[in-house]
Design a protein around this motif. Structure first.
Motif, short mmCIF file in Angstrom:
data_model
loop_
_atom_site.label_atom_id
_atom_site.label_comp_id
_atom_site.label_asym_id
_atom_site.label_seq_id
_atom_site.Cartn_x
_atom_site.Cartn_y
_atom_site.Cartn_z
N LEU A 127 -2.87 -8.56 -7.78
CA LEU A 127 -1.42 -8.31 -7.85
C LEU A 127 -0.72 -9.44 -8.61
N LEU A 128 -1.12 -10.68 -8.29
CA LEU A 128 -0.47 -11.82 -8.93
C LEU A 128 -0.76 -11.86 -10.42
N SER A 129 -1.87 -11.25 -10.81
CA SER A 129 -2.15 -11.25 -12.25
C SER A 129 -1.41 -10.10 -12.93
N GLY A 130 -0.67 -9.33 -12.15
CA GLY A 130 0.21 -8.32 -12.74
C GLY A 130 -0.36 -6.91 -12.71
N GLN A 131 -1.43 -6.69 -11.98
CA GLN A 131 -2.03 -5.34 -11.98
C GLN A 131 -1.36 -4.43 -10.96
N VAL A 132 -1.08 -3.21 -11.42
CA VAL A 132 -0.57 -2.21 -10.48
C VAL A 132 -1.80 -1.64 -9.76
N LEU A 133 -1.74 -1.62 -8.40
CA LEU A 133 -2.91 -1.14 -7.65
C LEU A 133 -2.54 0.15 -6.93
N HIS A 134 -3.53 1.04 -6.86
CA HIS A 134 -3.31 2.16 -5.94
C HIS A 134 -4.54 2.29 -5.09
N LEU A 135 -4.32 2.50 -3.79
CA LEU A 135 -5.43 2.44 -2.85
C LEU A 135 -5.06 3.19 -1.59
N PHE A 148 0.72 -4.74 6.55
CA PHE A 148 1.48 -3.66 5.91
C PHE A 148 0.88 -2.30 6.28
N ALA A 149 -0.42 -2.31 6.58
CA ALA A 149 -1.10 -1.07 6.97
C ALA A 149 -0.45 -0.45 8.20
N LEU A 150 0.10 -1.31 9.09
CA LEU A 150 0.76 -0.82 10.31
C LEU A 150 1.96 0.05 9.97
N VAL A 151 2.55 -0.25 8.82
CA VAL A 151 3.74 0.47 8.41
C VAL A 151 3.36 1.71 7.60
N ALA A 152 2.26 1.58 6.86
CA ALA A 152 1.93 2.59 5.86
C ALA A 152 1.57 3.97 6.43
N GLY A 153 1.22 4.03 7.70
CA GLY A 153 0.84 5.31 8.28
C GLY A 153 -0.47 5.78 7.61
N ASP A 154 -0.65 7.09 7.57
CA ASP A 154 -1.91 7.56 6.98
C ASP A 154 -1.68 7.93 5.52
N ASN A 155 -1.24 6.97 4.77
CA ASN A 155 -0.83 7.25 3.39
C ASN A 155 -1.65 6.48 2.38
N TYR A 156 -1.51 6.95 1.15
CA TYR A 156 -2.00 6.15 0.02
C TYR A 156 -0.88 5.17 -0.36
N VAL A 157 -1.29 4.14 -0.99
CA VAL A 157 -0.29 3.11 -1.32
C VAL A 157 -0.40 2.74 -2.80
N ILE A 158 0.76 2.70 -3.47
CA ILE A 158 0.76 2.12 -4.82
C ILE A 158 1.48 0.78 -4.69
N ILE A 173 6.82 -3.76 -5.40
CA ILE A 173 7.30 -2.43 -4.98
C ILE A 173 6.08 -1.69 -4.45
N SER A 174 6.24 -1.09 -3.28
CA SER A 174 5.10 -0.31 -2.78
C SER A 174 5.58 1.11 -2.50
N LEU A 175 4.75 2.06 -2.91
CA LEU A 175 5.10 3.46 -2.67
C LEU A 175 4.06 4.04 -1.71
N LEU A 176 4.53 4.65 -0.64
CA LEU A 176 3.61 5.31 0.30
C LEU A 176 3.52 6.78 -0.12
N MET A 177 2.32 7.22 -0.48
CA MET A 177 2.16 8.58 -1.02
C MET A 177 1.23 9.39 -0.11
N ALA A 178 1.59 10.61 0.08
CA ALA A 178 0.72 11.48 0.88
C ALA A 178 -0.50 11.86 0.05
#
Ligand code: ADP
Length: 721
Positions: A127-135, A148-158, A173-178
């Motif tokens: 992240l610090l090197s500037g890469q957008v991650l999705h996982l 953060f996983a406690l907040v994310a629910g059963d979602n994918y995260v960008i 910026i984090s996006l929680l995606m179904a």
């Protein structure tokens, strides 16, 4: 823009997956590639339109997550940001839509991540090197974003890192995606707009920092002003220290603090006061042993203020409470020496900022000045007490009246001599409420107008005679000092009585001798030589007669002159005095002139006033060489008539001027050797003038002449009239 290899400054995105092949094999991702520029453009356009004008960080973050959520349709869009980018801590910024589960929302709001020392955390490193991650959220476990996983629910995260201009992370910026983001073009689109988001956020943070700093400076300035006012209002050392500690605790949000005095001679600290220590700290007033001096003693010795960001790493730190993480110690100076140390403790690591250090530094400098003021006050007070002790123990009467006519000082002797009630506070009272003696009040009024001051004899209610000297001092007031001269007066009286008795007794044999001398003259014819002897005898008789008359007159005046006061014309009396002296003036070819205005009538004893001026004109003629001049003039001012007898004769030296009004004083100079006199004339004149509540003075210079000035009041005050 979208090809990370062509543009190294742009963001890259990576799909972090347990199975690294997934993203490359994904046909959908490849299938949507052609939409990316278009989508990026639309999103960027919306972001610019809706967030471009926002300057406040909270408003910007709220709007940003909203636009992103609305555009992308994520479950939640959450942004973390770094309010002070140099500190490397990311904290919760905004979330849209809000998480309805309140416990998850609370966890979210409390989340923060440090961006320091990320070597062991691959996710953070990327992240610090500037890469957008999705996982998937489970991939967060074991990383710094685990919570953060406690907040994310059963979602994918960008996760989209926002890098500021210096490559520092200003936010994530984090996006929680179904749906698995790998199947969408959003990671790429987000990588493309992240630069805009980062710049906008960086600017807002910077703007907020500037505004905050300004507000802090203004509030610091206000606080310092208030501190100055409070410090100026106190001269007590312990209050000064207490105030300094209160202000330091308040401004720095310290959890505990203490102030210790330092004695540089003995190298010891003594605790003055403390706050916030529940355990084990020494009691105020107790000397702190060297081994417990810790960082405070180090600062006392070096004279350099310090912030120790993590006390556990400092070998000198002595723990008084387990909760402390940061300590700040600041020396307080007087002149060159450290006289005290202010120590503050914070429960946070890195709990004190430069701003706090600067403030406490300013505070302790002020304390130094206040301590100096307190010391000066103590010293001045001590001096004042010494002076007041001396004043209250001397026999002389001392009274000081301020410019506002109120008593500034009155000593014990004054209270007794004026028969005032003891144990009463007279300082601050108007003079009229303290001094009821009319003559003294009159003297005070006269002295206020006269820069040269004045000296008079005065009888006080204790029945004793005082020689009072009154002088007015600009900025202080009028100082009245009175010396009890009763014993001298008594001695003087006895001496005068003796002289008067002897003189009186001499009068009789002198008359007899005079009679026989006349008889001898009548019954004999003398040779020319014998006639000269007879003439000398005659002159000697005259002088002796004059001397005896003067002594007896003086004695009468001093025994309490009874004046025959009536309305009288000064013009008339002055003319008479001039006329009676004209023959002797003519004998010496002296021009005797008088130029008098129309003078009002005065209350006085006419024959005595005539005696005064006759005597002065006589002296002027006597001590002026032939063909000189003598002028008599007068003027009126503020109820006082001033008469001037001016000659251009021998003049009187400054030393002699100080004595000529004393009894029997005659100037001994070659020029005066052949001039007859008794040395009593001016003494009688002065007594007569003073009996009329007037004053006589002389201005003269040797060889040039003299002017005698007599001031007489138009009306006498009651006790005389
Ligand atoms: P005296 O009888 O000697 O004149 P006074 O008391 O009248 O005594 O004066 C004291 C002294 O003051 C005199 O001896 C004289 O030297 C000096 N004096 C008085 N008036 C004058 C004057 N107008 N000019 C110069 N000297 C004067």
């Amino acid at each position: 823009m979208t090809n990370p290899d062509e543009n190294p400054g742009a963001m890259k995105y990576t799909h972090v997956s347990a199975d690294q092949n997934t993203s490359e094999a994904d046909p959908i991702l490849h299938g949507v590639d052609h939409n990316i520029p278009q989508e990026t453009f639309r999103l960027l356009q919306r972001l610019i339109r809706e967030t471009g004008i926002l300057r406040e960080t909270p408003a910007l973050l709220k709007r940003m997550v909203r636009v992103l959520q609305d555009h992308i349709g994520a479950q939640h869009v959450i942004v973390f940001y770094s309010p002070v980018p140099s500190e490397g801590v990311l904290e919760y910024g905004a979330c849209y839509p809000a998480i309805t589960d309140s416990s998850r929302q609370r966890v979210l709001e409390a989340l923060f991540f440090s961006t320091f020392r990320t070597d062991s955390d691959d996710l953070m490193k990327q992240l610090l090197s500037g890469q957008v991650l999705h996982l998937h959220k489970r991939q967060l476990s074991g990383t710094r974003l685990e919570d953060f996983a406690l907040v994310a629910g059963d979602n994918y995260v960008i996760l989209v890192p926002l890098l500021g201009p210096e490559g520092r992370v200003v936010g994530i910026i984090s996006l929680l995606m179904a749906e698995d983001p790998a199947r969408t073009h959003w990671p790429e689109v987000l990588a493309s707009v992240s630069h805009y988001c980062a710049t906008t956020l960086h600017n807002a943070i910077h703007h907020n920092e500037v505004v905050d700093n300004l507000a802090t400076n203004v509030s610091e300035l206000n606080i310092l002003q208030q501190i100055d006012a409070e410090l100026n209002a106190t001269i007590r050392l312990d209050t000064v220290f207490q105030m300094i500690m209160d202000w330091a605790l308040r401004f720095t949000n310290a959890s505990a603090g203490g102030l210790a005095l330092y004695d540089h001679h003995t190298d010891t600290l003594t605790l003055m006061g403390q706050y916030g220590y529940h355990d084990g700290r020494a009691k105020p007033g107790v000397t702190i042993p060297h081994e417990n001096g810790g960082i405070t003693l180090r600062v006392a010795r070096s004279g350099m203020g310090e912030i120790v960001a993590d006390v556990q790493l400092d070998k000198d730190y002595i723990a008084f409470t387990s909760e402390t993480h940061t300590q700040m110690s600041m020396p307080i100076f007087r002149e060159q020496h450290v006289i005290a140390v202010l120590t503050l403790e914070s429960r946070k690591v890195n709990g004190f900022k430069d701003m706090h250090f600067n403030f406490v530094d300013k505070l302790t400098r002020r304390a130094g000045v206040a301590v100096d003021n307190a010391r000066l006050f103590t010293e001045t007070n001590r001096e004042r007490q010494k002076l007041s002790h001396i004043l209250s123990n001397i026999g002389d009467v001392v009274i000081v009246i301020g410019e506002d006519r109120r008593v500034l000082l009155i000593n014990q002797s004054a209270v007794q001599a004026l028969h005032l009630p003891a144990n009463t506070q007279y300082v601050g009272l108007p003079i009229e409420d303290v001094i009821h003696l009319r003559n003294l009040l009159l003297l005070y009024e006269t002295a206020r107008q006269r820069p040269s001051g004045l000296r008079r004899e005065l009888e006080l209610p204790n029945g004793r005679t005082y020689s009072a000297s009154l002088s007015h001092h600009e900025g202080v007031g009028t100082i009245i000092a009175m010396q009890d001269v009763t014993p001298y007066k008594e001695m003087d009286r006895l001496k005068n009585e003796l002289v008067a008795t002897v003189s009186h007794d001499l009068k009789q044999p002198l008359s007899v001798m005079r009679g026989y001398l006349d008889l001898l003259n009548m019954t004999n014819t003398f040779s020319e030589r014998s006639q000269r002897y007879m003439a000398q005898l005659n002159i000697a008789f005259q002088n002796m007669r004059q001397l005896i008359d003067d002594i007896l007159d003086m004695a009468r005046i001093e025994a309490g002159l009874s004046l025959n006061i009536e309305q009288m014309s000064l013009n008339k009396v002055l003319m008479q005095a001039v006329i009676s002296n004209r023959p002797s003036a003519e004998q010496k070819a002296i021009s005797l002139q008088s130029e008098l205005p129309e003078l009002p009538e005065i209350h006085a004893d006419e024959s005595r006033i005539r005696q005064v001026f006759s005597n002065l004109i006589n002296n002027a003629i006597k001590y002026t060489p032939p063909e000189g001049r003598v002028d008599v003039s007068a003027d009126i001012q503020d109820g006082t008539v001033s008469v001037y007898i001016k000659d251009n004769g021998l003049g009187i030296s400054a030393e002699d001027q100080a004595h000529i009004f004393e009894r029997f004083y005659r100037v001994r100079r070659p020029e005066t050797e052949n001039i007859d006199g008794t040395g009593l004339g001016l003494a009688i004149v002065r007594s007569l003038v003073e009996a009329h509540q007037g004053e006589i003075s002389v201005s003269s210079s040797l060889g040039r002449g003299s002017t005698f000035r007599v001031d007489l009041p138009l009306n006498l005050t009651e006790d005389r009239a």
